[in-house]
Design a protein around this motif. Structure first.
Motif, short mmCIF file in Angstrom:
data_model
loop_
_atom_site.label_atom_id
_atom_site.label_comp_id
_atom_site.label_asym_id
_atom_site.label_seq_id
_atom_site.Cartn_x
_atom_site.Cartn_y
_atom_site.Cartn_z
N VAL A 125 0.85 -1.19 0.00
CA VAL A 125 0.00 0.00 0.00
C VAL A 125 0.88 1.24 0.00
O VAL A 125 1.82 1.36 0.79
N SER A 126 0.57 2.16 -0.86
CA SER A 126 1.39 3.37 -1.00
C SER A 126 1.27 4.27 0.23
O SER A 126 0.30 4.21 0.99
N LYS A 127 2.28 5.12 0.40
CA LYS A 127 2.28 6.07 1.50
C LYS A 127 1.08 7.01 1.39
O LYS A 127 0.48 7.39 2.41
N GLU A 128 0.71 7.36 0.18
CA GLU A 128 -0.43 8.27 -0.02
C GLU A 128 -1.72 7.65 0.52
O GLU A 128 -2.53 8.34 1.15
N GLN A 129 -1.90 6.35 0.27
CA GLN A 129 -3.12 5.68 0.75
C GLN A 129 -3.13 5.60 2.27
O GLN A 129 -4.17 5.79 2.92
N LYS A 130 -1.96 5.34 2.86
CA LYS A 130 -1.87 5.27 4.32
C LYS A 130 -2.14 6.65 4.94
O LYS A 130 -2.86 6.76 5.94
N ASP A 131 -1.57 7.67 4.35
CA ASP A 131 -1.77 9.02 4.87
C ASP A 131 -3.24 9.42 4.79
O ASP A 131 -3.75 10.13 5.67
N LYS A 132 -3.90 8.95 3.75
CA LYS A 132 -5.33 9.26 3.59
C LYS A 132 -6.14 8.68 4.74
O LYS A 132 -7.02 9.34 5.30
N VAL A 133 -5.83 7.43 5.11
CA VAL A 133 -6.55 6.79 6.21
C VAL A 133 -6.21 7.46 7.54
O VAL A 133 -7.09 7.69 8.38
N ARG A 134 -4.94 7.78 7.74
CA ARG A 134 -4.55 8.48 8.97
C ARG A 134 -5.33 9.78 9.12
O ARG A 134 -5.82 10.11 10.21
N GLN A 135 -5.47 10.52 8.02
CA GLN A 135 -6.17 11.80 8.07
C GLN A 135 -7.65 11.59 8.37
O GLN A 135 -8.25 12.36 9.13
N GLN A 136 -8.24 10.56 7.79
CA GLN A 136 -9.65 10.26 8.06
C GLN A 136 -9.88 9.99 9.55
O GLN A 136 -10.83 10.51 10.14
N LEU A 137 -8.99 9.19 10.15
CA LEU A 137 -9.12 8.89 11.57
C LEU A 137 -8.87 10.13 12.42
O LEU A 137 -9.54 10.34 13.44
N SER A 138 -7.90 10.95 12.03
CA SER A 138 -7.62 12.18 12.78
C SER A 138 -8.82 13.12 12.74
O SER A 138 -9.16 13.75 13.76
N ASP A 139 -9.47 13.21 11.59
CA ASP A 139 -10.68 14.04 11.47
C ASP A 139 -11.79 13.51 12.37
O ASP A 139 -12.52 14.29 13.00
N MET A 140 -11.93 12.19 12.41
CA MET A 140 -12.95 11.60 13.28
C MET A 140 -12.65 11.93 14.74
O MET A 140 -13.56 12.22 15.53
N ARG A 141 -11.36 11.87 15.10
CA ARG A 141 -10.97 12.15 16.48
C ARG A 141 -11.38 13.57 16.87
O ARG A 141 -11.90 13.81 17.98
N GLN A 142 -11.15 14.51 15.98
CA GLN A 142 -11.52 15.90 16.26
C GLN A 142 -13.03 16.06 16.41
O GLN A 142 -13.51 16.82 17.26
N ARG A 143 -13.80 15.32 15.60
CA ARG A 143 -15.26 15.39 15.70
C ARG A 143 -15.74 14.87 17.05
O ARG A 143 -16.68 15.41 17.64
N ILE A 144 -15.07 13.81 17.54
CA ILE A 144 -15.45 13.25 18.84
C ILE A 144 -15.09 14.22 19.96
O ILE A 144 -15.89 14.49 20.86
N LEU A 145 -13.86 14.76 19.90
CA LEU A 145 -13.40 15.67 20.95
C LEU A 145 -14.22 16.95 21.01
O LEU A 145 -14.39 17.55 22.07
N SER A 146 -14.75 17.37 19.86
CA SER A 146 -15.56 18.59 19.83
C SER A 146 -16.99 18.36 20.31
O SER A 146 -17.75 19.31 20.47
N GLY A 147 -17.33 17.06 20.52
CA GLY A 147 -18.68 16.76 20.98
C GLY A 147 -19.69 16.62 19.87
O GLY A 147 -20.89 16.43 20.14
#
Length: 445
Positions: free
Chosen positions: A188-210
């Motif tokens: 799996v390319s680095k670009e694909q991995k970074d895409k998933v990391r970013q998706q999870l990071s965005d989800m984390r922010q949504r949870i932390l913001s309530g």
């Protein structure tokens, strides 16, 4: 004699397991605890299911419920002793065994949708329930290996074992084949991995913001079928049982705290620690798996095509190439070959996954396919080459053609006697309580 026959018929796999039928017939059983072994219990439903399973196998000779109950108690005793002796299995081992069992069930029933229809429950729930049983079975198997680690059988013992079986009770084998594959997972390319990391990071922010809860996102996005339906909750696990990277991250968290994305062999996780109790902990996670691009897949195809050329030239054997290069952990240790329940590389065509059967049905014995698309049991896109080594016509079991299977059955029967002697000694060391309705079985006597 009866144990020898049952052991042979079970390990040779000549009659086919129909556990799903047994479970269906037992759905209405009223449950109760019939045995306690330290902190482990045996339920009446377990006894009935195991007994029906043996009947569904069509095994020669009768096996009483007392014998089945003794085996259940013996397994619970092994679990208790394994806990005392710190004998464990990893989460990765459980996942591999679960994948193998699911692969077999999918082949038998015709797909995950059929499993859902048969059991009347979502596949995620079925896998979650099956995972717990897989862990116990693997621990019991490891404990048995520990007890019988130095046991072997000589050729003379194998012949004596085979000669004790009446001629009219010898199993009859359908067409058997020896087939192997070498699997390559696209990098799996680095670009694909970074895409998933970013998706999870965005989800984390949504949870932390309530904006949304962790559980809601896990149900919607997590690619772990065993926990997604439960909001990502995994339940309590001991140290060493989950992936090392996952465990290290989870145990650094405070209860309620959410991690940054962490990578394991299963994909990327966002983890929330729920609770710690001594040496155990409960957590929830959202698992996301990076997907391969078309370019990644094409590169994997070129890799396997080159390996196929080297194998065909005779510079390396298929088995050695599979052990060194295949990324299918289930078959890698057997040199890429599929094996049956006895460990034999000769498997009945009736037990082969339909997708594999259709591949070899168009092949000549001795050939290796060009790289073909393949989807792993956990849903990953991959590529594989398939080797059709040999084919044996239907026949009655005999020492010349079936020595490996008969040897495995003879060894299992010998190990069974040793485990039985171990059980007789171990019952004196562990608390065991049998329901009065089953005292006549004299389990501990």
């Amino acid at each position: 004699m009866k144990n020898s026959l049952c052991g042979l018929l079970l390990l040779l796999g000549c009659l086919g397991t129909q556990a799903v039928q047994a479970q269906s017939a037992n759905r209405q059983a009223v449950d109760k605890i019939i045995a306690k072994v330290d902190n482990y219990i045996a339920l009446k439903s377990e006894l009935e299911l195991a007994y029906l399973d043996i009947q569904s196998r069509g095994q020669f000779g009768s096996v009483s419920k007392c014998e089945v109950l003794r085996n259940l108690v013996q397994n619970k005793l092994m679990l208790a002793k394994a806990e005392i002796d710190s004998i464990t299995v990893t989460d990765a081992e459980v996942s591999r065994e679960l994948d193998r069992r699911m692969q077999y069930m999918v082949a038998q029933l015709g797909g995950e949708e059929e499993i859902e229809r048969y059991y009347n429950k979502p596949i995620s729930q079925f896998k979650a329930e099956l995972r717990g049983r897989m862990r116990e079975q693997l621990i019991v198997a490891r404990m048995e290996d520990h007890i019988t680690e130095n046991v072997s059988v000589t050729p003379a013992e194998v012949r004596r074992f085979f000669n004790t079986i009446p001629a009219d009770s010898l199993p009859y084998f359908s067409t058997e084949v020896t087939v192997g594959h070498i699997v390559k997972l696209p990098v799996v390319s680095k670009e694909q991995k970074d895409k998933v990391r970013q998706q999870l990071s965005d989800m984390r922010q949504r949870i932390l913001s309530g904006e949304v809860t962790f559980q809601a996102l896990a149900k919607e996005y997590s690619e772990d079928p065993g926990s997604a339906a439960n909001g990502g909750e995994l339940g309590f696990w001991k140290r060493g049982e989950l992936a090392p990277q996952f465990e290290a991250t989870a145990l650094r968290l405070k209860p309620g705290e959410i991690s940054q994305p962490v990578e394991t062999e299963f994909g990327f996780h966002m983890i929330q620690l729920i609770e710690r109790r001594g040496n155990t902990y409960n957590s929830r996670h959202i698992l996301m798996k990076p997907s391969s691009s078309e370019t990644d897949i094409q590169e994997a195809e070129r890799y396997l095509d080159s390996l196929r050329t080297v194998i065909r030239s005779g510079k390396i054997s298929f088995a050695k190439a599979a052990k060194e290069y295949s990324e299918d952990k289930v078959t890698q240790s057997s040199g890429g070959y599929f094996v049956d329940g006895s460990g034999s590389q000769r498997i009945s065509v009736e037990d082969i996954d339909p997708s594999l059967y259709f591949v070899i049905d168009t092949m000549k014995v001795g050939n290796i396919t060009k790289p073909i698309p393949y989807r792993t049991t956990d849903g990953k896109s991959a590529v594989r080459i398939v080797y059709y080594q040999s084919k044996i016509s239907p026949h009655e079991a005999n020492l010349k053609d079936d020595y490996q299977k008969i040897q495995a059955a003879a060894l299992n029967e010998k190990k069974g006697r040793i485990v039985a002697r171990w059980f007789e000694d171990a019952v004196k060391e562990v608390f065991i309580d049998i329901d009065p309705d089953y005292e006549f079985c004299n389990i501990t006597n």
